[in-house]
Design a protein around this motif. Structure first.
Motif, mmCIF file in Angstrom:
data_model
loop_
_atom_site.group_PDB
_atom_site.id
_atom_site.type_symbol
_atom_site.label_atom_id
_atom_site.label_comp_id
_atom_site.label_asym_id
_atom_site.label_seq_id
_atom_site.Cartn_x
_atom_site.Cartn_y
_atom_site.Cartn_z
ATOM 1 N N ASN A 35 0.902 -1.318 -0.008
ATOM 2 C CA ASN A 35 0.132 0.177 0.001
ATOM 3 C C ASN A 35 0.829 1.266 0.076
ATOM 4 O O ASN A 35 1.804 1.219 0.880
ATOM 5 C CB ASN A 35 -0.791 -0.066 1.202
ATOM 6 C CG ASN A 35 -1.910 -0.929 1.130
ATOM 7 O OD1 ASN A 35 -2.315 -1.339 0.222
ATOM 8 N ND2 ASN A 35 -2.178 -1.643 2.376
ATOM 9 N N VAL A 36 0.786 2.042 -1.035
ATOM 10 C CA VAL A 36 1.861 3.187 -1.343
ATOM 11 C C VAL A 36 0.843 4.480 -1.495
ATOM 12 O O VAL A 36 -0.256 4.337 -1.956
ATOM 13 C CB VAL A 36 2.740 2.832 -2.219
ATOM 14 C CG1 VAL A 36 3.739 1.714 -2.019
ATOM 15 C CG2 VAL A 36 2.139 2.755 -3.913
ATOM 16 N N THR A 37 1.472 5.552 -1.062
ATOM 17 C CA THR A 37 0.794 6.866 -1.435
ATOM 18 C C THR A 37 1.952 7.382 -2.702
ATOM 19 O O THR A 37 3.067 7.878 -2.291
ATOM 20 C CB THR A 37 0.676 7.738 -0.515
ATOM 21 O OG1 THR A 37 0.010 6.965 0.697
ATOM 22 C CG2 THR A 37 0.111 9.051 -0.493
ATOM 23 N N LEU A 38 1.328 7.870 -3.714
ATOM 24 C CA LEU A 38 2.067 8.575 -4.762
ATOM 25 C C LEU A 38 1.460 9.840 -5.135
ATOM 26 O O LEU A 38 0.309 10.058 -4.916
ATOM 27 C CB LEU A 38 2.038 7.384 -6.103
ATOM 28 C CG LEU A 38 2.706 6.003 -5.699
ATOM 29 C CD1 LEU A 38 2.200 5.330 -7.223
ATOM 30 C CD2 LEU A 38 3.934 5.976 -5.832
ATOM 31 N N MET A 39 2.551 10.901 -5.328
ATOM 32 C CA MET A 39 1.944 12.276 -5.690
ATOM 33 C C MET A 39 1.621 12.485 -7.080
ATOM 34 O O MET A 39 2.856 11.827 -7.763
ATOM 35 C CB MET A 39 3.002 13.011 -5.467
ATOM 36 C CG MET A 39 3.268 13.295 -3.761
ATOM 37 S SD MET A 39 1.528 14.471 -3.150
ATOM 38 C CE MET A 39 1.557 15.862 -4.305
ATOM 39 N N SER A 40 0.681 12.762 -7.376
ATOM 40 C CA SER A 40 0.344 13.285 -8.962
ATOM 41 C C SER A 40 0.471 14.866 -8.905
ATOM 42 O O SER A 40 -0.175 15.687 -8.296
ATOM 43 C CB SER A 40 -1.090 13.003 -8.948
ATOM 44 O OG SER A 40 -1.312 13.487 -10.397
ATOM 45 N N GLU A 41 1.638 15.020 -9.805
ATOM 46 C CA GLU A 41 1.657 16.496 -9.997
ATOM 47 C C GLU A 41 0.779 17.402 -10.660
ATOM 48 O O GLU A 41 0.366 18.436 -10.238
ATOM 49 C CB GLU A 41 3.139 16.803 -10.528
ATOM 50 C CG GLU A 41 4.527 16.588 -9.785
ATOM 51 C CD GLU A 41 4.855 15.326 -10.326
ATOM 52 O OE1 GLU A 41 4.749 14.934 -11.303
ATOM 53 O OE2 GLU A 41 5.814 14.630 -9.564
ATOM 54 N N ALA A 42 0.112 16.612 -11.792
ATOM 55 C CA ALA A 42 -0.900 17.215 -12.464
ATOM 56 C C ALA A 42 -2.225 17.554 -11.454
ATOM 57 O O ALA A 42 -2.873 18.526 -11.534
ATOM 58 C CB ALA A 42 -1.481 16.414 -13.407
ATOM 59 N N LEU A 43 -2.415 16.469 -10.467
ATOM 60 C CA LEU A 43 -3.739 16.465 -9.864
ATOM 61 C C LEU A 43 -3.303 17.468 -8.660
ATOM 62 O O LEU A 43 -4.416 17.860 -7.760
ATOM 63 C CB LEU A 43 -4.332 15.351 -9.602
ATOM 64 C CG LEU A 43 -4.723 14.589 -10.945
ATOM 65 C CD1 LEU A 43 -5.084 13.072 -10.396
ATOM 66 C CD2 LEU A 43 -5.969 15.207 -11.519
ATOM 67 N N GLU A 44 -2.045 17.646 -8.235
ATOM 68 C CA GLU A 44 -1.634 18.160 -6.953
ATOM 69 C C GLU A 44 -2.422 17.863 -5.710
ATOM 70 O O GLU A 44 -2.874 18.287 -4.915
ATOM 71 C CB GLU A 44 -2.174 19.693 -7.162
ATOM 72 C CG GLU A 44 -1.416 20.267 -8.237
ATOM 73 C CD GLU A 44 -1.778 21.922 -8.338
ATOM 74 O OE1 GLU A 44 -2.886 22.249 -7.667
ATOM 75 O OE2 GLU A 44 -1.149 22.549 -9.082
#
Length: 100
Positions: A35-44
């Motif tokens: 289970n990971v939390t990834l950052m989306s730059e487009a969706l901020e």
């Protein structure tokens, strides 16, 4: 909850345990899901996904979650990942229109 990576589609495989006497019994090989939390730059914003370690390495190699989603075909992605891909595409088009 199924044992399938949400990004790569990697699932369980079936094989055999083989004893010294060459007896074969069925077994399953499960993917190493995290289970990971990834950052989306487009969706901020950050997104929690259930990803295999192989998929996580691939995402980092390509340059982030947004790049991975845009380069991957929809057949391999889960329903949640396809929705994320659609949102990222919308943001990318909107950003390109605003820059022009």
């Amino acid at each position: 909850m199924s044992r399938i990576c949400e990004l790569t589609g990697k699932g369980r495989q079936v094989g055999h345990n083989v004893s010294h006497a060459n007896n074969k019994t069925k077994r399953t090989f499960l993917p190493n899901l995290q289970n990971v939390t990834l950052m989306s730059e487009a969706l901020e914003r950050s997104i929690r996904l259930r990803v295999s370690t192989h998929g996580l390495r691939s995402v980092e190699h390509v340059g982030g979650l947004d790049n991975w989603l845009l380069k991957t075909s929809d057949d391999d992605l889960s329903l949640r990942a396809r929705r994320l891909k659609r949102d990222v595409k919308k943001k990318a088009v909107a950003a390109a229109a605003a820059a022009a």
